[in-house]
Design an enzyme around this catalytic site. Structure first.
Site, PDB file in Angstrom:
ATOM      1  N   GLY A 210       0.749  -1.113   0.110  1.00 13.92           N
ATOM      2  CA  GLY A 210       0.007   0.119   0.000  1.00 13.92           C
ATOM      3  C   GLY A 210       0.838   1.243  -0.022  1.00 13.92           C
ATOM      4  O   GLY A 210       0.337   2.285   0.528  1.00 13.92           O
ATOM      5  N   SER A 211       2.012   1.295  -0.535  1.00 12.21           N
ATOM      6  CA  SER A 211       2.721   2.423  -0.566  1.00 12.21           C
ATOM      7  C   SER A 211       2.112   3.532  -1.425  1.00 12.21           C
ATOM      8  O   SER A 211       1.964   4.796  -1.114  1.00 12.21           O
ATOM      9  CB  SER A 211       4.237   2.355  -1.206  1.00 12.21           C
ATOM     10  OG  SER A 211       4.349   1.960  -2.378  1.00 12.21           O
ATOM     11  N   ASN A 212       1.472   3.263  -2.359  1.00 14.31           N
ATOM     12  CA  ASN A 212       0.917   4.162  -3.390  1.00 14.31           C
ATOM     13  C   ASN A 212      -0.736   4.601  -2.535  1.00 14.31           C
ATOM     14  O   ASN A 212      -1.010   5.788  -2.686  1.00 14.31           O
ATOM     15  CB  ASN A 212       0.274   3.668  -4.734  1.00 14.31           C
ATOM     16  CG  ASN A 212       1.309   3.755  -5.573  1.00 14.31           C
ATOM     17  OD1 ASN A 212       1.778   4.606  -6.264  1.00 14.31           O
ATOM     18  ND2 ASN A 212       2.028   2.531  -6.047  1.00 14.31           N
TER      19      ASN A 212
ATOM     20  N   LEU B  97      -5.102  -6.730  -7.331  1.00 16.32           N
ATOM     21  CA  LEU B  97      -4.646  -7.902  -8.325  1.00 16.32           C
ATOM     22  C   LEU B  97      -5.828  -8.558  -8.687  1.00 16.32           C
ATOM     23  O   LEU B  97      -5.860  -9.457  -9.629  1.00 16.32           O
ATOM     24  CB  LEU B  97      -3.491  -8.687  -7.662  1.00 16.32           C
ATOM     25  CG  LEU B  97      -2.340  -7.956  -7.384  1.00 16.32           C
ATOM     26  CD1 LEU B  97      -1.205  -9.137  -6.799  1.00 16.32           C
ATOM     27  CD2 LEU B  97      -1.872  -7.265  -8.361  1.00 16.32           C
TER      28      LEU B  97
ATOM     29  N   ILE C 155     -11.743  -6.454 -11.957  1.00 22.78           N
ATOM     30  CA  ILE C 155     -12.965  -5.929 -11.668  1.00 22.78           C
ATOM     31  C   ILE C 155     -13.993  -6.642 -12.471  1.00 22.78           C
ATOM     32  O   ILE C 155     -14.155  -6.492 -13.656  1.00 22.78           O
ATOM     33  CB  ILE C 155     -12.966  -4.430 -11.805  1.00 22.78           C
ATOM     34  CG1 ILE C 155     -11.602  -4.020 -10.969  1.00 22.78           C
ATOM     35  CG2 ILE C 155     -14.061  -3.644 -11.532  1.00 22.78           C
ATOM     36  CD1 ILE C 155     -11.626  -3.961  -9.490  1.00 22.78           C
TER      37      ILE C 155
ATOM     38  N   ASN D 202      -6.771   2.563 -12.569  1.00 21.65           N
ATOM     39  CA  ASN D 202      -5.783   1.726 -12.251  1.00 21.65           C
ATOM     40  C   ASN D 202      -4.409   2.237 -12.343  1.00 21.65           C
ATOM     41  O   ASN D 202      -4.103   3.085 -13.304  1.00 21.65           O
ATOM     42  CB  ASN D 202      -6.057   0.288 -12.810  1.00 21.65           C
ATOM     43  CG  ASN D 202      -4.952  -0.557 -12.459  1.00 21.65           C
ATOM     44  OD1 ASN D 202      -4.400  -0.845 -11.348  1.00 21.65           O
ATOM     45  ND2 ASN D 202      -4.254  -1.195 -13.504  1.00 21.65           N
TER      46      ASN D 202
ATOM     47  N   HIS E 153      -0.580   1.130 -13.476  1.00 28.76           N
ATOM     48  CA  HIS E 153       0.392  -0.282 -14.050  1.00 28.76           C
ATOM     49  C   HIS E 153       1.596   0.059 -14.085  1.00 28.76           C
ATOM     50  O   HIS E 153       2.083   1.334 -14.503  1.00 28.76           O
ATOM     51  CB  HIS E 153      -0.184  -0.657 -15.493  1.00 28.76           C
ATOM     52  CG  HIS E 153       0.360  -1.943 -15.730  1.00 28.76           C
ATOM     53  ND1 HIS E 153       0.020  -3.195 -15.288  1.00 28.76           N
ATOM     54  CD2 HIS E 153       1.259  -2.273 -16.550  1.00 28.76           C
ATOM     55  CE1 HIS E 153       0.708  -4.142 -15.480  1.00 28.76           C
ATOM     56  NE2 HIS E 153       1.600  -3.599 -16.400  1.00 28.76           N
TER      57      HIS E 153
ATOM     58  N   ASP F  47      -5.800  -4.500 -17.672  1.00 25.62           N
ATOM     59  CA  ASP F  47      -5.016  -3.557 -18.387  1.00 25.62           C
ATOM     60  C   ASP F  47      -5.188  -2.902 -19.594  1.00 25.62           C
ATOM     61  O   ASP F  47      -4.315  -2.457 -20.363  1.00 25.62           O
ATOM     62  CB  ASP F  47      -3.430  -3.891 -18.189  1.00 25.62           C
ATOM     63  CG  ASP F  47      -2.940  -4.457 -16.705  1.00 25.62           C
ATOM     64  OD1 ASP F  47      -3.253  -4.016 -15.843  1.00 25.62           O
ATOM     65  OD2 ASP F  47      -2.250  -5.268 -16.804  1.00 25.62           O
TER      66      ASP F  47
HETATM   67  C1  GAR Z   1       2.367  -0.808  -7.854  1.00 19.20           C
HETATM   68  O1  GAR Z   1       3.468  -0.557  -8.433  1.00 19.20           O
HETATM   69  C2  GAR Z   1       1.391  -0.941  -8.739  1.00 19.20           C
HETATM   70  O2  GAR Z   1       1.709  -0.210 -10.133  1.00 19.20           O
HETATM   71  C3  GAR Z   1       1.234  -2.264  -9.199  1.00 19.20           C
HETATM   72  O3  GAR Z   1       1.404  -2.868  -7.721  1.00 19.20           O
HETATM   73  C4  GAR Z   1       2.329  -2.162  -7.085  1.00 19.20           C
HETATM   74  C5  GAR Z   1       1.610  -1.883  -5.691  1.00 19.20           C
HETATM   75  O4  GAR Z   1       2.498  -1.187  -4.853  1.00 19.20           O
HETATM   76  N1  GAR Z   1       0.113  -2.764  -9.721  1.00 19.20           N
HETATM   77  C6  GAR Z   1       0.136  -3.931 -10.824  1.00 19.20           C
HETATM   78  O5  GAR Z   1       1.226  -4.537 -10.947  1.00 19.20           O
HETATM   79  C7  GAR Z   1      -1.120  -4.205 -11.191  1.00 19.20           C
HETATM   80  N2  GAR Z   1      -0.967  -4.944 -12.448  1.00 19.20           N
HETATM   81  P1  GAR Z   1       1.928  -0.799  -3.338  1.00 19.20           P
HETATM   82  O6  GAR Z   1       1.286  -1.693  -2.634  1.00 19.20           O
HETATM   83  O7  GAR Z   1       3.180  -0.300  -2.708  1.00 19.20           O
HETATM   84  O8  GAR Z   1       1.341   0.502  -3.720  1.00 19.20           O
END
Ligand code: GAR
Length: 191
Positions: A14-16, A87, A90, A104, A106, A147
């Protein structure tokens, strides 16, 4: 004008989501109202708890074979959904209920390196194996395929021959953290 409520769906650390919560902490227009995760032990749930944001853990069967989540999203007054490392595909009922209101992120330059199974380090390993000179991020609306929805934003970063997949992941994560909250802010402002 009342604030728009966003829900963040995340499966991992969940850093984003964290960056999004920080970015909107003092916003007068956007409120992070709900965190949804498909994993009971996802790091993002600890982030939700620390910030006092309601969180929901969903089960696969209920997600795909009922519309309970729609009731929960409506009860929370959700206007817009952000997938930040979520992941699961939807389902159609959710896309129909939130047309062009689910985005989303990517971790590559779509349409390359997208699709089922292309997430996290798998993406960066594939990019490295192909010897790509650059990679980046793509923010796109979500449709019923992994995607494939309309792209709303992308940004690039160069890859040097010395970069390994972990280095590439770091560069991509920097781009995500720098751009994703601002892009969501703009999209929500246009609702
Ligand atoms: C992110 O890099 C996002 O782009 C990726 O998962 C990571 C989640 O990081 N998403 C995918 O690969 C979707 N196909 P986070 O939990 O640190 O936010």
């Amino acid at each position: 004008m009342s604030k728009k409520n966003i829900a963040i769906f995340a499966s991992g650390g969940g850093s984003n989501a964290q960056k999004m919560i920080d970015y909107f902490a003092n916003s007068t227009t956007v409120n992070v109202a709900l965190i949804v995760s498909n994993k009971a032990d996802a790091g993002v749930l600890g982030i939700a708890e620390r910030h006092g944001i309601p969180a929901l853990v969903i089960q696969r069967n209920g997600f795909y074979h009922s519309e309970q989540l729609l009731d929960d999203l409506r009860a929370a007054g959700i206007d817009f959904i952000v997938l930040a490392g979520f992941l699961w595909l939807i389902p159609p009922y959710l896309i129909q209920a939130f047309p062009q209101k689910i985005v989303n992120i990517h971790p590559a330059l779509l349409p390359k390196y997208g699709g089922k199974g292309m997430y996290g380090m798998h993406v960066h390993e594939a990019v490295k194996a192909a010897g790509e000179p650059e990679t980046g991020i793509t923010i796109h609306y979500v449709n019923e395929h992994y995607d494939e929805g309309d792209i709303v934003f992308s940004a690039k970063t160069a890859i040097t021959p010395a970069d390994n997949p972990a280095d590439i992941a770091r560069k991509v994560q920097q781009l995500e953290h720098a751009h994703f909250p601002q892009v969501v802010d703009q999209l929500v402002a246009a609702l």
